[in-house]
Scaffold this active site. Structure first.
Site, PDB file in Angstrom:
ATOM      1  NE  ARG A 229      -4.287  -1.365   0.188  1.00 50.92           N
ATOM      2  CZ  ARG A 229      -4.485  -2.355  -0.673  1.00 50.92           C
ATOM      3  NH1 ARG A 229      -3.611  -2.612  -1.627  1.00 50.92           N
ATOM      4  NH2 ARG A 229      -5.581  -3.097  -0.605  1.00 50.92           N
ATOM      5  CG  HIS A 277      -3.608  -0.466  -6.954  1.00 50.93           C
ATOM      6  ND1 HIS A 277      -3.959   0.088  -5.745  1.00 50.93           N
ATOM      7  CD2 HIS A 277      -3.691  -1.802  -6.754  1.00 50.93           C
ATOM      8  CE1 HIS A 277      -4.255  -0.865  -4.862  1.00 50.93           C
ATOM      9  NE2 HIS A 277      -4.089  -2.033  -5.469  1.00 50.93           N
TER      10      HIS A 277
HETATM   11  P1  NDP Z   1      -1.648 -11.618   4.484  1.00 56.88           P
HETATM   12  O1  NDP Z   1      -2.556 -11.100   5.523  1.00 56.88           O
HETATM   13  O2  NDP Z   1      -1.785 -13.034   4.037  1.00 56.88           O
HETATM   14  O3  NDP Z   1      -0.130 -11.446   4.979  1.00 56.88           O
HETATM   15  C1  NDP Z   1       0.333 -10.293   5.608  1.00 56.88           C
HETATM   16  C2  NDP Z   1       1.775 -10.496   6.060  1.00 56.88           C
HETATM   17  O4  NDP Z   1       2.265  -9.257   6.594  1.00 56.88           O
HETATM   18  C3  NDP Z   1       1.916 -11.542   7.189  1.00 56.88           C
HETATM   19  O5  NDP Z   1       3.080 -12.309   7.006  1.00 56.88           O
HETATM   20  C4  NDP Z   1       2.056 -10.667   8.427  1.00 56.88           C
HETATM   21  O6  NDP Z   1       2.804 -11.226   9.497  1.00 56.88           O
HETATM   22  C5  NDP Z   1       2.842  -9.491   7.858  1.00 56.88           C
HETATM   23  N1  NDP Z   1       2.716  -8.331   8.757  1.00 56.88           N
HETATM   24  C6  NDP Z   1       1.596  -7.690   9.174  1.00 56.88           C
HETATM   25  N2  NDP Z   1       1.900  -6.698  10.017  1.00 56.88           N
HETATM   26  C7  NDP Z   1       3.244  -6.704  10.159  1.00 56.88           C
HETATM   27  C8  NDP Z   1       4.169  -5.930  10.910  1.00 56.88           C
HETATM   28  N3  NDP Z   1       3.765  -4.940  11.730  1.00 56.88           N
HETATM   29  N4  NDP Z   1       5.485  -6.232  10.811  1.00 56.88           N
HETATM   30  C9  NDP Z   1       5.907  -7.235  10.011  1.00 56.88           C
HETATM   31  N5  NDP Z   1       5.086  -8.029   9.281  1.00 56.88           N
HETATM   32  C10 NDP Z   1       3.772  -7.756   9.350  1.00 56.88           C
HETATM   33  O7  NDP Z   1      -1.759 -10.622   3.261  1.00 56.88           O
HETATM   34  P2  NDP Z   1      -1.553 -10.904   1.688  1.00 56.88           P
HETATM   35  O8  NDP Z   1      -0.229 -11.550   1.496  1.00 56.88           O
HETATM   36  O9  NDP Z   1      -2.746 -11.574   1.118  1.00 56.88           O
HETATM   37  O10 NDP Z   1      -1.544  -9.400   1.121  1.00 56.88           O
HETATM   38  C11 NDP Z   1      -0.613  -8.453   1.583  1.00 56.88           C
HETATM   39  C12 NDP Z   1      -1.013  -7.052   1.134  1.00 56.88           C
HETATM   40  O11 NDP Z   1      -0.805  -6.897  -0.268  1.00 56.88           O
HETATM   41  C13 NDP Z   1      -2.491  -6.694   1.295  1.00 56.88           C
HETATM   42  O12 NDP Z   1      -2.804  -6.338   2.633  1.00 56.88           O
HETATM   43  C14 NDP Z   1      -2.656  -5.526   0.337  1.00 56.88           C
HETATM   44  O13 NDP Z   1      -2.361  -4.318   0.994  1.00 56.88           O
HETATM   45  C15 NDP Z   1      -1.586  -5.787  -0.727  1.00 56.88           C
HETATM   46  N6  NDP Z   1      -2.179  -6.133  -2.029  1.00 56.88           N
HETATM   47  C16 NDP Z   1      -1.893  -5.333  -3.103  1.00 56.88           C
HETATM   48  C17 NDP Z   1      -2.389  -5.625  -4.353  1.00 56.88           C
HETATM   49  C18 NDP Z   1      -2.041  -4.780  -5.531  1.00 56.88           C
HETATM   50  O14 NDP Z   1      -2.707  -4.877  -6.566  1.00 56.88           O
HETATM   51  N7  NDP Z   1      -1.009  -3.975  -5.458  1.00 56.88           N
HETATM   52  C19 NDP Z   1      -3.254  -6.797  -4.579  1.00 56.88           C
HETATM   53  C20 NDP Z   1      -3.495  -7.543  -3.384  1.00 56.88           C
HETATM   54  C21 NDP Z   1      -2.976  -7.227  -2.172  1.00 56.88           C
HETATM   55  P3  NDP Z   1       2.325 -12.569  10.243  1.00 56.88           P
HETATM   56  O15 NDP Z   1       2.722 -13.674   9.288  1.00 56.88           O
HETATM   57  O16 NDP Z   1       3.107 -12.587  11.470  1.00 56.88           O
HETATM   58  O17 NDP Z   1       0.835 -12.439  10.423  1.00 56.88           O
HETATM   59  C1  OXD Z   2      -6.255  -5.802  -3.023  1.00 57.26           C
HETATM   60  C2  OXD Z   2      -5.829  -4.871  -4.081  1.00 57.26           C
HETATM   61  O1  OXD Z   2      -5.962  -5.548  -1.850  1.00 57.26           O
HETATM   62  O2  OXD Z   2      -6.209  -5.082  -5.261  1.00 57.26           O
HETATM   63  O3  OXD Z   2      -6.877  -6.828  -3.351  1.00 57.26           O
HETATM   64  O4  OXD Z   2      -5.089  -3.923  -3.806  1.00 57.26           O
END
Ligand code: NDP
Ligand code: OXD
Length: 314
Positions: A229, A277
């Site tokens: 993000r 995006h």
């Molecule tokens: P998940 O919820 O599966 O994974 C999130 C990861 O981030 C976990 O490993 C979590 O740790 C880690 N995390 C959360 N908070 C912290 C912190 N404070 N410090 C360190 N690590 C942290 O999410 P996804 O993999 O499905 O997606 C990740 C992000 O990608 C989404 O939230 C979204 O913002 C973005 N996204 C962007 C898209 C785009 O088109 N650009 C499309 C889809 C998603 P832990 O393993 O310990 O829980």
């Molecule tokens: C999502 C994205 O979070 O598209 O799915 O950014």
């Protein structure tokens, strides 16, 4: 059914694949799909399928059994302070979205590894700038966020020979690569990486995580890919790190304000690649199964898949 009326599914998204509403209606013919609440008794709505909804939209829905967010990130959704209390919130874990994200991260990691931005600048200047190609094993890629997307990208990168490290909030064991956890292990992780991939959710803890201190901790000359993000990154600190050559290049797919305003310095910075995006996106072909499964689970009293923890923010 509510009395003799069918249960309603409310759909709201101005940005998702336009096939969604019809696809939901076809997959769940016992329900009535509605795109607005006009003329709908609020107590009839059993499930809401939403992406970037207007705050307060769901507040009157007293019988809601499920909120299905139509994306992986829920920061925008949780920013609504008028959500109905106690309703399960699910996010999408979509194999299509995961596959597109892995492709994007692989494509830009390869481009950075093979110094494509530097070659493009040399071509623009008419310079024959031979950069010796290196094997992927010499490049260490660090993934911040080891969830659904981070793990898939790690597998794709390892598969073609990159050295991969990962960092997450809690300890992740049993991965096929070295992992680091939490604030205490952050700098040991950061200083080893040549390319950093942001796949963190936006939460109170991760907002502005990529700030001046972060750029002091990274390996000098590292590159950054942000697909998480926009607000994970302090924009001014990023530009300063590029201008002072502490960061070599940044590939940015997400921004604090989207669309990125025309006057924003990212558009014209020579060491920034901007994409709108579109690193990935969901679609009914690959995500419909989760949506229908979750609605059926929720109305029959079972736990839906891929629930969000509102306290953690992801
Ligand atoms: P998940 O919820 O599966 O994974 C999130 C990861 O981030 C976990 O490993 C979590 O740790 C880690 N995390 C959360 N908070 C912290 C912190 N404070 N410090 C360190 N690590 C942290 O999410 P996804 O993999 O499905 O997606 C990740 C992000 O990608 C989404 O939230 C979204 O913002 C973005 N996204 C962007 C898209 C785009 O088109 N650009 C499309 C889809 C998603 P832990 O393993 O310990 O829980
Ligand atoms: C999502 C994205 O979070 O598209 O799915 O950014």
């Amino acid at each position: 059914m509510t009395g003799s009326r069918p249960l309603v599914i409310l759909f709201h998204s101005d940005a998702s694949d336009p096939r969604w509403p019809d696809a939901i209606q076809r997959a769940l013919p016992d329900f009535e799909m509605r795109r607005t609440l006009d003329g709908v008794p609020p107590e009839d709505v059993a499930a809401a399928v939403v992406w970037k909804h207007p705050p307060g939209l769901l507040e009157p829905l007293t019988n809601l059994k499920l909120i299905q967010v139509l994306g992986a990130g829920v920061d925008h959704f949780l920013a609504d302070t008028r959500l109905p209390k106690g309703v399960p919130i699910a996010r999408l874990v979509d194999p299509g979205l995961t596959a597109r994200m892995s492709e994007y991260v692989l494509m830009h990691t390869l481009a950075l590894h093979r110094r494509l931005p530097e070659s493009a600048r040399a071509q623009r200047d008419g310079r024959w700038d031979f950069i010796h190609p290196q094997p992927p094993e010499r490049t260490c890629v660090g993934i911040l966020g080891l969830g659904e997307l981070g793990q898939a990208c790690a597998a794709a990168l390892s598969g073609i020979g990159f050295r991969v490290l990962g960092w997450s909030r809690s300890r992740r064991s049993g991965m096929a690569f070295e992992t680091y956890a939490g604030e205490v292990e952050r700098s040991a992780f950061l200083r080893q990486c040549d390319i950093l991939v942001l796949l963190l959710p936006l939460t109170a803890q991760t907002r502005d995580i990529v700030d001046a201190r972060f750029f002091d901790e990274i390996r000098p000359g590292a590159a950054l890919i942000n697909v998480g993000r926009g607000a994970l990154v302090d924009d001014a600190a990023l530009v300063a790190a590029l201008d002072e050559d502490r960061l070599r290049h940044a590939v940015l797919d997400v921004f604090r304000q989207e669309p990125l305003p025309p006057e924003h310095p990212f558009w014209t910075h020579p060491a920034i690649t901007v994409t709108p995006h579109n690193s990935s996106a969901t679609n009914p072909d690959t995500a419909m199964a989760q949506v229908t499964e979750n609605i059926r689970r929720a109305v029959s009293g079972q736990t839906p898949l891929h629930l969000v923890d509102p306290a953690a923010g992801y």
